[in-house]
Design a protein around this motif. Structure first.
Motif, PDB file in Angstrom:
ATOM      1  N   GLY A 186     -74.194 -12.333 -83.817  1.00  0.00           N
ATOM      2  CA  GLY A 186     -72.966 -12.700 -84.510  1.00  0.00           C
ATOM      3  C   GLY A 186     -72.840 -12.138 -85.904  1.00  0.00           C
ATOM      4  O   GLY A 186     -73.737 -12.275 -86.730  1.00  0.00           O
ATOM      5  N   ALA A 187     -71.696 -11.508 -86.172  1.00  0.00           N
ATOM      6  CA  ALA A 187     -71.448 -10.956 -87.496  1.00  0.00           C
ATOM      7  C   ALA A 187     -71.385 -12.040 -88.559  1.00  0.00           C
ATOM      8  O   ALA A 187     -71.631 -11.779 -89.739  1.00  0.00           O
ATOM      9  CB  ALA A 187     -70.139 -10.161 -87.484  1.00  0.00           C
ATOM     10  N   HIS A 188     -71.041 -13.282 -88.150  1.00  0.00           N
ATOM     11  CA  HIS A 188     -70.948 -14.358 -89.128  1.00  0.00           C
ATOM     12  C   HIS A 188     -72.304 -14.731 -89.714  1.00  0.00           C
ATOM     13  O   HIS A 188     -72.365 -15.434 -90.720  1.00  0.00           O
ATOM     14  CB  HIS A 188     -70.277 -15.590 -88.520  1.00  0.00           C
ATOM     15  CG  HIS A 188     -70.864 -16.077 -87.239  1.00  0.00           C
ATOM     16  ND1 HIS A 188     -70.854 -15.333 -86.082  1.00  0.00           N
ATOM     17  CD2 HIS A 188     -71.466 -17.239 -86.917  1.00  0.00           C
ATOM     18  CE1 HIS A 188     -71.411 -16.021 -85.106  1.00  0.00           C
ATOM     19  NE2 HIS A 188     -71.799 -17.179 -85.581  1.00  0.00           N
ATOM     20  N   HIS A 189     -73.390 -14.256 -89.096  1.00  0.00           N
ATOM     21  CA  HIS A 189     -74.721 -14.526 -89.655  1.00  0.00           C
ATOM     22  C   HIS A 189     -75.117 -13.496 -90.708  1.00  0.00           C
ATOM     23  O   HIS A 189     -76.162 -13.641 -91.347  1.00  0.00           O
ATOM     24  CB  HIS A 189     -75.765 -14.576 -88.546  1.00  0.00           C
ATOM     25  CG  HIS A 189     -75.641 -15.807 -87.692  1.00  0.00           C
ATOM     26  ND1 HIS A 189     -75.622 -17.067 -88.233  1.00  0.00           N
ATOM     27  CD2 HIS A 189     -75.517 -15.959 -86.346  1.00  0.00           C
ATOM     28  CE1 HIS A 189     -75.494 -17.955 -87.258  1.00  0.00           C
ATOM     29  NE2 HIS A 189     -75.424 -17.313 -86.113  1.00  0.00           N
ATOM     30  N   VAL A 190     -74.306 -12.466 -90.887  1.00  0.00           N
ATOM     31  CA  VAL A 190     -74.600 -11.486 -91.937  1.00  0.00           C
ATOM     32  C   VAL A 190     -74.612 -12.167 -93.300  1.00  0.00           C
ATOM     33  O   VAL A 190     -75.507 -11.948 -94.126  1.00  0.00           O
ATOM     34  CB  VAL A 190     -73.575 -10.330 -91.907  1.00  0.00           C
ATOM     35  CG1 VAL A 190     -73.689  -9.477 -93.174  1.00  0.00           C
ATOM     36  CG2 VAL A 190     -73.784  -9.460 -90.670  1.00  0.00           C
ATOM     37  N   GLY A 191     -73.627 -13.014 -93.549  1.00  0.00           N
ATOM     38  CA  GLY A 191     -73.575 -13.727 -94.819  1.00  0.00           C
ATOM     39  C   GLY A 191     -74.790 -14.604 -95.031  1.00  0.00           C
ATOM     40  O   GLY A 191     -75.330 -14.698 -96.150  1.00  0.00           O
ATOM     41  N   ASN A 192     -75.256 -15.258 -93.959  1.00  0.00           N
ATOM     42  CA  ASN A 192     -76.447 -16.103 -94.064  1.00  0.00           C
ATOM     43  C   ASN A 192     -77.678 -15.262 -94.406  1.00  0.00           C
ATOM     44  O   ASN A 192     -78.518 -15.666 -95.220  1.00  0.00           O
ATOM     45  CB  ASN A 192     -76.677 -16.855 -92.754  1.00  0.00           C
ATOM     46  CG  ASN A 192     -75.490 -17.702 -92.356  1.00  0.00           C
ATOM     47  OD1 ASN A 192     -74.761 -18.207 -93.215  1.00  0.00           O
ATOM     48  ND2 ASN A 192     -75.273 -17.863 -91.069  1.00  0.00           N
ATOM     49  N   ALA A 193     -77.776 -14.095 -93.784  1.00  0.00           N
ATOM     50  CA  ALA A 193     -78.904 -13.202 -94.068  1.00  0.00           C
ATOM     51  C   ALA A 193     -78.854 -12.707 -95.509  1.00  0.00           C
ATOM     52  O   ALA A 193     -79.881 -12.663 -96.205  1.00  0.00           O
ATOM     53  CB  ALA A 193     -78.896 -12.019 -93.098  1.00  0.00           C
ATOM     54  N   LEU A 194     -77.663 -12.330 -95.963  1.00  0.00           N
ATOM     55  CA  LEU A 194     -77.527 -11.855 -97.339  1.00  0.00           C
ATOM     56  C   LEU A 194     -77.870 -12.953 -98.342  1.00  0.00           C
ATOM     57  O   LEU A 194     -78.494 -12.700 -99.378  1.00  0.00           O
ATOM     58  CB  LEU A 194     -76.110 -11.342 -97.579  1.00  0.00           C
ATOM     59  CG  LEU A 194     -75.688 -10.109 -96.775  1.00  0.00           C
ATOM     60  CD1 LEU A 194     -74.222  -9.796 -97.025  1.00  0.00           C
ATOM     61  CD2 LEU A 194     -76.562  -8.906 -97.112  1.00  0.00           C
TER      62      LEU A 194
END
Length: 470
Positions: free
Chosen positions: A290-298
């Motif tokens: 999920g692309a929405h987890h990019v923010g969580n990773a950042l």
């Protein structure tokens, strides 16, 4: 828990000691603390919390059998164990957590990170804990221990050797984050995003913004706020940080972010992107779907690098994370029929993000199937938000939309009204009915998202489907 005498524990919780056996006021206790008698280990402390359907005082005997050496109670119980009697065991639990963390901080190297946001808290917590655990002893919540009971229980696991305490702060109303974060005064506060999750309890999106900003207000002077530059409501919290003498570190996809994600490519095996932090850039293959987890990773990278972890180490450790948590974008089934079980929590934002991920990861000859249930705690916004998700599923051209449960019926009606009138959308009152339908409907090449709030129970439907198509 760190070793404390009964006198020290009683002073922390403002309670009265009732000794049993050979115990004295100077008897030392150092076992783990829990409110669940089934989780008590030898030497443990049992907190007899009254509940909605039962009362922890009824289980003190069972806790003793499991090895409890101390019970914190609101009234004495007729059991052969030392008890500390307090006015309110939940308040006592918080007081004990505050005392223990303060003691460890006074003579250790403990750094405290608090995380909040309408979505992504547990995923970010797990990502950050994975990065930090190679740097030193790291304590983080088990599952979603983020409320008035779970957060203090996590805090009480710190030891004199703990380097990092990662606390997750959830809330369903104003003031809750302030109370929880106030127990530890975080060195770093991370705010992920502000959305409609729990909006019914807060009274709307603006009130939710104020509630999430309580974490920034709780960060100690000279500390750090890690904020989402892509979320205008979160970005507005920088003014609060400035007032309090708290530095800001930005994460996001915009050019102004201190930790930035770019060249994002979403696939069925995860998300590939380039991470840039403080002028250094590295590729990251994030295996969590999920692309929405990019923010969580950042956010986790921004926090870890602020704590002295190199970007290279942060990226390498993140790439080992395959699953955010059970029932959170969890791949099940097989290559033939892939089930994505994301039915532990659901808000309008996370539901929309999961549907977009489903639409993005499908390949040629594959079919998208969304199995959707109700979103809870939306209050007066529930109807319109369920409508919005039903409409979005059609606009994303999801090929089969399976709505489950009466609480989600408006989602089905909205999908039909948006243009899904040729059988693409179907409704079932129960998960069992939906399961029977899906057993006959699913075929090779299907990519199936199962998404709902925890209370809807579709996570178990996802597990059944995963087993059936494994």
């Amino acid at each position: 828990m760190i070793a404390l005498t009964l006198t020290e524990i009683a002073a922390a919780v403002r309670g009265t000691i009732r000794l049993a056996g050979d115990d004295t006021p100077e008897t030392i206790v150092s076992g783990e603390v829990d409110t669940d008698s089934r989780a008590i280990a030898p030497g443990g402390i049992f907190v007899a919390k009254p509940g909605e359907t039962t009362d922890g005082h009824l289980f003190v005997g069972r806790a003793i059998e499991a090895g409890a050496v101390l019970a914190i109670v609101e009234h004495p119980v007729d059991e052969s164990v030392t008890q500390i009697v307090v006015d309110d065991v939940v308040v006592a639990l918080a007081d004990l957590a505050r005392d223990v963390v303060a003691r460890v901080r006074a003579h250790g190297r403990l750094r405290v990170v608090g995380i909040t946001g309408s979505n992504g808290k547990t995923t970010t917590k797990n990502m950050l804990a994975r990065i930090l655990q190679d740097e030193g002893e790291t304590i983080a919540p088990r599952g979603s221990y983020n409320n008035e009971v779970g957060a203090p229980l996590t805090m009480l696991r710190v030891t004199d050797a703990t380097a990092f305490l990662v606390s997750e702060f959830g809330a369903s109303g104003p003031g809750e984050i302030a109370r929880l974060a106030g127990l530890v005064t975080p060195d770093i506060g991370v705010v992920l995003m502000v959305g409609m999750a729990h909006a019914g309890g807060f009274g709307g999106i603006e009130a939710t913004t104020v509630a999430k900003s309580e974490l920034v207000r709780a960060v100690g002077a000279g500390g750090l706020a890690v904020l989402n530059a892509d979320d205008g409501r979160v970005a507005s919290m920088a003014a609060i940080a400035e007032e309090r003498g708290v530095r800001v570190r930005w994460f996001g996809q915009g050019a102004s972010a201190d930790v930035r994600g770019s060249d994002i490519e979403v696939t069925a095996s995860g998300t590939r992107l380039t991470v840039t932090a403080d002028g250094e850039s590295l590729p990251l293959h994030l295996r969590v779907l999920g692309a929405h987890h990019v923010g969580n990773a950042l956010a986790s990278i921004a926090t870890a690098t602020a704590l002295g972890v190199s970007l290279a180490n942060a990226v390498a450790r993140l790439e080992t994370v395959e699953l955010a948590e059970r029932w959170r974008m969890q791949p099940l089934g097989s290559d033939r029929v892939r089930i994505i079980n994301d039915a532990y929590n659901a808000s309008p934002d996370s539901m929309a993000a999961a549907l977009r991920t489903l639409a993005q990861i499908v390949g040629p000859g594959e079919r998208t199937v969304a199995v959707l249930g109700a979103m809870s705690e939306l209050g007066e916004y529930a109807g319109e938000e369920h409508d919005r998700i039903g409409e979005l599923a059609v606009r994303l051209r999801i090929q089969r939309i399976v709505i489950v449960g009466t609480g989600a019926r408006r989602m089905f009606l909205a999908a039909v009204g948006e243009g899904s009138w040729d059988g693409e959308a179907v409704f079932f009152a129960t998960a069992d009915e939906a399961y029977d339908y899906l057993l006959g409907e699913l075929r090779d090449g299907d990519r199936v998202l199962v998404k709902s709030s925890n209370s809807a129970g579709l996570r178990f439907l996802g597990d059944r489907l995963g087993e059936s198509f494994s």
